[in-house]
Design a protein around this motif. Structure first.
Motif, PDB file in Angstrom:
ATOM      1  N   SER A 218      -7.577  17.603  47.628  1.00 41.64           N
ATOM      2  CA  SER A 218      -6.226  17.222  47.211  1.00 41.64           C
ATOM      3  C   SER A 218      -5.213  18.284  47.598  1.00 41.64           C
ATOM      4  N   ALA A 219      -5.625  19.543  47.525  1.00 38.62           N
ATOM      5  CA  ALA A 219      -4.713  20.615  47.915  1.00 38.62           C
ATOM      6  C   ALA A 219      -4.381  20.512  49.404  1.00 38.62           C
ATOM      7  N   MET A 220      -5.412  20.243  50.218  1.00 37.08           N
ATOM      8  CA  MET A 220      -5.176  20.094  51.654  1.00 37.08           C
ATOM      9  C   MET A 220      -4.285  18.879  51.916  1.00 37.08           C
ATOM     10  N   ARG A 221      -4.605  17.795  51.225  1.00 39.12           N
ATOM     11  CA  ARG A 221      -3.816  16.573  51.417  1.00 39.12           C
ATOM     12  C   ARG A 221      -2.372  16.784  50.985  1.00 39.12           C
ATOM     13  N   ALA A 222      -2.199  17.453  49.855  1.00 44.89           N
ATOM     14  CA  ALA A 222      -0.848  17.694  49.335  1.00 44.89           C
ATOM     15  C   ALA A 222      -0.020  18.490  50.343  1.00 44.89           C
ATOM     16  N   TYR A 223      -0.614  19.532  50.889  1.00 44.65           N
ATOM     17  CA  TYR A 223       0.102  20.349  51.876  1.00 44.65           C
ATOM     18  C   TYR A 223       0.472  19.497  53.088  1.00 44.65           C
ATOM     19  N   ARG A 224      -0.496  18.711  53.537  1.00 45.69           N
ATOM     20  CA  ARG A 224      -0.261  17.886  54.729  1.00 45.69           C
ATOM     21  C   ARG A 224       0.877  16.895  54.505  1.00 45.69           C
ATOM     22  N   ILE A 225       0.844  16.257  53.344  1.00 50.04           N
ATOM     23  CA  ILE A 225       1.894  15.282  53.041  1.00 50.04           C
ATOM     24  C   ILE A 225       3.253  15.971  52.904  1.00 50.04           C
ATOM     25  N   ALA A 226       3.254  17.139  52.265  1.00 54.78           N
ATOM     26  CA  ALA A 226       4.523  17.862  52.088  1.00 54.78           C
ATOM     27  C   ALA A 226       5.156  18.197  53.428  1.00 54.78           C
ATOM     28  N   MET A 227       4.318  18.522  54.399  1.00 51.85           N
ATOM     29  CA  MET A 227       4.817  19.036  55.675  1.00 51.85           C
ATOM     30  C   MET A 227       4.962  17.965  56.747  1.00 51.85           C
ATOM     31  N   THR A 228       4.610  16.728  56.436  1.00 47.85           N
ATOM     32  CA  THR A 228       4.751  15.658  57.429  1.00 47.85           C
ATOM     33  C   THR A 228       6.070  14.952  57.204  1.00 47.85           C
ATOM     34  N   PRO A 229       6.898  14.822  58.227  1.00 44.43           N
ATOM     35  CA  PRO A 229       8.213  14.223  58.026  1.00 44.43           C
ATOM     36  C   PRO A 229       8.140  12.768  57.575  1.00 44.43           C
ATOM     37  N   PRO A 230       9.038  12.294  56.717  1.00 45.62           N
ATOM     38  CA  PRO A 230      10.025  13.122  56.039  1.00 45.62           C
ATOM     39  C   PRO A 230       9.352  14.031  55.009  1.00 45.62           C
ATOM     40  N   MET A 231       9.630  15.295  55.086  1.00 45.92           N
ATOM     41  CA  MET A 231       8.952  16.269  54.222  1.00 45.92           C
ATOM     42  C   MET A 231       9.454  16.130  52.788  1.00 45.92           C
ATOM     43  N   GLY A 232       8.730  16.768  51.875  1.00 44.66           N
ATOM     44  CA  GLY A 232       9.168  16.685  50.493  1.00 44.66           C
ATOM     45  C   GLY A 232       8.216  17.424  49.571  1.00 44.66           C
ATOM     46  N   PRO A 233       8.596  17.539  48.308  1.00 45.30           N
ATOM     47  CA  PRO A 233       7.754  18.272  47.361  1.00 45.30           C
ATOM     48  C   PRO A 233       6.551  17.436  46.927  1.00 45.30           C
ATOM     49  N   VAL A 234       5.485  18.133  46.523  1.00 46.72           N
ATOM     50  CA  VAL A 234       4.261  17.499  46.046  1.00 46.72           C
ATOM     51  C   VAL A 234       3.769  18.252  44.813  1.00 46.72           C
ATOM     52  N   VAL A 235       3.001  17.543  43.974  1.00 49.65           N
ATOM     53  CA  VAL A 235       2.547  18.142  42.715  1.00 49.65           C
ATOM     54  C   VAL A 235       1.057  17.876  42.531  1.00 49.65           C
ATOM     55  N   LEU A 236       0.337  18.904  42.159  1.00 52.15           N
ATOM     56  CA  LEU A 236      -1.092  18.789  41.921  1.00 52.15           C
ATOM     57  C   LEU A 236      -1.369  19.265  40.500  1.00 52.15           C
ATOM     58  N   THR A 237      -1.925  18.387  39.687  1.00 54.10           N
ATOM     59  CA  THR A 237      -2.248  18.746  38.306  1.00 54.10           C
ATOM     60  C   THR A 237      -3.684  19.239  38.240  1.00 54.10           C
ATOM     61  N   VAL A 238      -3.876  20.340  37.559  1.00 58.70           N
ATOM     62  CA  VAL A 238      -5.220  20.911  37.439  1.00 58.70           C
ATOM     63  C   VAL A 238      -5.461  21.307  35.986  1.00 58.70           C
ATOM     64  N   ALA A 239      -6.460  20.735  35.406  1.00 61.93           N
ATOM     65  CA  ALA A 239      -6.736  21.006  33.993  1.00 61.93           C
ATOM     66  C   ALA A 239      -7.232  22.435  33.790  1.00 61.93           C
ATOM     67  N   ALA A 240      -6.842  22.999  32.666  1.00 57.63           N
ATOM     68  CA  ALA A 240      -7.304  24.343  32.311  1.00 57.63           C
ATOM     69  C   ALA A 240      -8.823  24.364  32.215  1.00 57.63           C
ATOM     70  N   GLU A 241      -9.376  23.263  31.705  1.00 51.54           N
ATOM     71  CA  GLU A 241     -10.832  23.212  31.562  1.00 51.54           C
ATOM     72  C   GLU A 241     -11.534  23.349  32.904  1.00 51.54           C
ATOM     73  N   LEU A 242     -10.975  22.739  33.934  1.00 57.26           N
ATOM     74  CA  LEU A 242     -11.572  22.864  35.265  1.00 57.26           C
ATOM     75  C   LEU A 242     -11.379  24.276  35.790  1.00 57.26           C
ATOM     76  N   GLN A 243     -10.177  24.803  35.630  1.00 54.05           N
ATOM     77  CA  GLN A 243      -9.923  26.167  36.108  1.00 54.05           C
ATOM     78  C   GLN A 243     -10.916  27.156  35.487  1.00 54.05           C
ATOM     79  N   GLU A 244     -11.171  26.967  34.204  1.00 53.43           N
ATOM     80  CA  GLU A 244     -11.934  27.974  33.466  1.00 53.43           C
ATOM     81  C   GLU A 244     -13.431  27.691  33.457  1.00 53.43           C
TER      82      GLU A 244
END
Lengths: 637, 132
Positions: A218-244
């Protein structure tokens, strides 16, 4: 209160079981001066997490009845360390944050495992400033900055700046934390069933990563989508439980594969070239052009091949065309375009309507046809152009220029050259007269805007300068008085016409220029500065060289005029039009504010003769690698 | 005042307000204002807030108010019922106050020095001229 474990069997939660062995990391929670006991229970701040492998699409973690066993040395590592590896692979240099417990896992991994390098954390005092910094940075650096924010509250704070990045078609990558299974009075409001919903109307993509494998993809996809015209912001939600959670085996981190940018259909490009070459008075209009410095060169090539004027349009445009170029302008008085080419112009409805009514033609080349949101009406009206090409304009220009050259016969070439000479002469007269207009109010106090800019230009003439603020309220004096002869001289405006962009975006733009050793300057309104003043601390703390010139007219002047007009329409007096619109009584001293944030500053300056000296002293600081601020009491416009 | 003279004055105002060229014609001689310039300054800056669009000295902002080419009665008629979109109407403002504002505008220096006489602007003009 969580009640999923009913050990009493009678439908109610046994308090003793519920609180027994709670992992209170702060050695117990104190409420009302009392520590928690079985008789005076307090709400638990968090649940202990299970050890998990990477492919756990994890279920709701069980309430811990005893502390988790200590991990043996070498047994797995925090999942957020893996996440940092993914983000490093993508190549983020910076991550702007305002800290929050929902991303404590990622935060700790950034600073310890990741050594606070690539990305380096930028401490921001408001999430709106963090995203606006990323917005300005992306336009100057040509690549996005990462932003990490707290669940709900952080994302909501950042939403204004996300909206502006959306409207400006600029890539920003945001990670937002939350608790999948929140407990406690604090955590619950920071979690949401659908975090992305909060900002979905004005981001290109949002996702919640529920596993590490999905995070990586998802991180790779988010970056790709953000940078493909028309460009724009993207958001990735990540739970604390997964992080930890603890990773014992890790997924592969995929390669970042960027798509080839869509170019215009060959037949359509040929037709566009035919129309432009045959035109007697073509006009090129540019808006969100261009994504890279290459667009600057291509636009110059295009305008010179056609000898066509380039209208950089208004505030919503990136305006990437040299301001003293012979083709910079709208053709001069009496120039009526018979073919108008719009490049990344979102709304061509007005020129298209006028053209149709008068037997003229319009062409639009824009990636807007490939993707558009629907809730926010920044897409404007339906553009009834004659030739619509769904493609990235910058990527299409080489083919268009080649076609124009192929189709330009020697006869057309001399007619085109004659037109170019007339247009250049008209533009030169307009530009010289515009410079002469700066003489009005030259010695006025408060200081005139052209005086502020002319004095600044004199002091930075020998530097490789870059203006990193917009020109929404400075009447375009920057482009008239300073020769914008490089693509980075100007960084565009806010996109969504919302105040509060310039100050933080300037810090982001300045950061992008730091490596190249450029001299960034920002002319920001006092109204704008007050939305996120804390960002000037960020500039001081991270030693981002930047000169802030505060265009301090002590009001939201556009709104003063608007209320005056409204009062006039209603037949009422203008005496109260200033109520709610002026920033006086008391007057704010921005020089003192800057000093409080640890920055060199001077002002308030009311006498234009004092500007040169103030600029010299402040610029000495900036050239030495620090930010500085000058507060100038200015004319309203 | 006849319509022809009013129209000529109005055209002259529009011309001088928008040309910006060094060679703009001198405004036609106008009768002395009848209002009080000192009171007019207070009204201009504090009560009616004309400065919001026109600058504190009538020279900055958009559009410039100097050189003022409208005769007093033309000015009053205009601000009561402006033809320009964006200009608020002062229909409710007492006539005496509008005459005071007019007197203040007329008291502001009506001309700016030639750009060539200001070293900074001369430098910019020279650079632009040489650029292409």
């Amino acid at each position: 209160m969580a009640d999923s474990h009913d050990s009493s069997g009678n439908g109610s939660v046994d308090r003793r079981d519920f609180f027994k062995g709670a992992a209170l990391g702060a050695a117990g929670l104190v409420v009302g001066g009392q520590r928690a006991t079985a008789e005076t229970p307090v709400l638990q701040p968090s649940v202990e997490l299970p050890v998990a492998s990477h492919d756990l699409s994890y279920a709701m973690p069980a309430q811990a009845s005893s502390p988790a066993p200590a991990r043996a040395a070498g047994q797995g590592r925090p999942a957020s360390d893996f996440m940092v590896d993914v983000l490093k692979k993508i190549g983020f240099e910076y991550a702007a944050i305002n800290p929050g417990s929902t991303f404590q896992g990622l935060h700790e991994s950034f600073v310890n495992y990741g050594k606070n390098t690539a990305p380096e954390l930028l401490t921001c005092l408001h999430e709106e400033a963090a995203v606006a910094m990323a917005h300005g940075y992306a336009k100057a650096a040509g690549k996005p900055m990462l932003v990490v924010v707290h669940g709900t509250v952080g994302l909501l704070h950042s939403s204004m700046a996300l909206f502006q990045a959306w409207a400006d078609r600029v890539p920003v990558v945001v990670i937002v934390g939350h608790h999948r299974n929140p407990s406690g009075v604090i955590n619950r409001p920071h979690s949401a069933q659908d975090m992305g919903l909060l900002v979905r109307s004005f981001v290109k993509y949002d996702d919640e990563a529920t596993t590490l494998e999905r995070f990586a993809e998802s991180a790779m996809r988010a970056y790709r989508i953000a940078m493909t015209p028309p460009m724009g912001p993207v958001v990735l939600t990540v739970a604390a439980e997964l992080q930890e959670s603890i990773v014992t085996t890790e997924p592969r981190i995929p390669e970042l594969i960027m798509p080839a940018i869509p170019q215009g259909d060959a037949a359509a490009v040929r037709e566009a070239a035919r129309m432009l070459v045959a035109a007697q008075s073509p006009l090129i209009q540019i808006a969100k052009m261009g994504r890279t410095p290459k667009a600057w060169d291509l636009l110059i090539e295009l305008s010179e091949a056609l000898q066509a004027p380039v209208d950089v349009m208004g505030y919503s445009s990136w305006q990437k065309f040299p301001s003293w170029h012979p083709m910079y302008g709208n053709g001069g008085r009496g120039y009526t375009p018979d073919v108008t080419l719009g490049l990344e112009v979102t709304d061509m409805s007005a020129p298209a309507r006028t053209a149709r009514a008068n037997g003229r033609k319009t062409i639009s080349i824009t990636s807007e046809y490939l993707f558009q949101g629907s809730n926010i009406h920044d897409f404007g009206r339906y553009s009834e152009v004659d030739l619509a090409i769904a493609a990235d304009a910058e990527a299409t220009l080489p083919a268009l220029i080649e076609e124009i050259r192929k189709q330009t016969t020697p006869e057309r070439k001399s007619a085109i050259a004659a037109r170019g000479a007339k247009v250049a002469a008209a533009h030169k007269e307009v530009q010289l007269n515009a410079i002469r207009d700066a003489r009005y109010g030259w010695d006025a106090s408060p200081v005139s805007v052209p005086r502020i800019i002319a004095e600044l230009g004199d002091q930075i003439a020998g530097d490789d300068w870059a203006i990193v603020s917009g020109h929404q309220f400075t009447g375009d004096w920057q482009r008239r008085l300073l020769n914008h002869d490089k693509p980075y001289r100007y960084n565009g405006d806010c996109g969504g016409f919302g105040i509060g962009y310039d100050t933080p975006a300037s810090v982001g733009g300045a950061l992008a220029h730091r490596k190249a050793g450029r001299l960034p300057v920002a002319i920001v309104g006092d109204g704008d500065l007050n939305f996120s003043p804390g960002v000037i601390w960020t500039a001081a703390h991270h030693k981002i060289p930047l000169l802030f010139v505060v265009h301090n007219n002590r009001a939201y002047h556009a709104e003063v005029m608007i209320i005056q007009r409204m009062a006039g329409v209603r037949g009422r007096g203008n005496e109260n039009a200033h109520v709610g619109n002026v920033i006086t009584d008391p007057n704010i001293n921005y020089a003192q504010m800057a000093k409080a944030y640890g920055m060199y500053s001077e002002g308030p300056i009311e006498n234009p003769k004092e500007l040169a000296g103030a600029y010299q002293r402040a610029l000495a600081k900036v050239r030495a690698g620090e930010p500085a601020l000058i507060d100038v009491i200015s004319q309203p416009r | 005042m006849t319509h022809r003279l009013a129209l000529a004055t109005l055209l002259l105002f529009v011309t001088t307000g928008t040309a910006g060229a060094q060679s703009q014609p001198e405004p036609a001689p106008l009768a002395a204002p009848t209002g009080n310039a000192q009171r007019g300054k207070v009204l201009y800056e504090t009560t009616l807030r004309c400065y919001a669009c026109h600058g504190f000295d009538g020279q900055t902002g958009s559009p410039r108010l100097v050189p003022m080419a409208r005769a007093e009665d033309i000015f009053l008629a205009y601000v009561r019922k402006p033809a320009t979109p964006g200009m608020p109407t002062f229909a409710a403002t007492p006539e005496a106050e509008l005459r005071d504002v007019y007197a203040y505008i007329r008291s502001i220096p009506q001309a700016a020095p030639p750009a060539e006489n200001l070293p900074l602007l001369k430098g910019i003009l020279d650079r632009r001229t040489k650029a292409n």
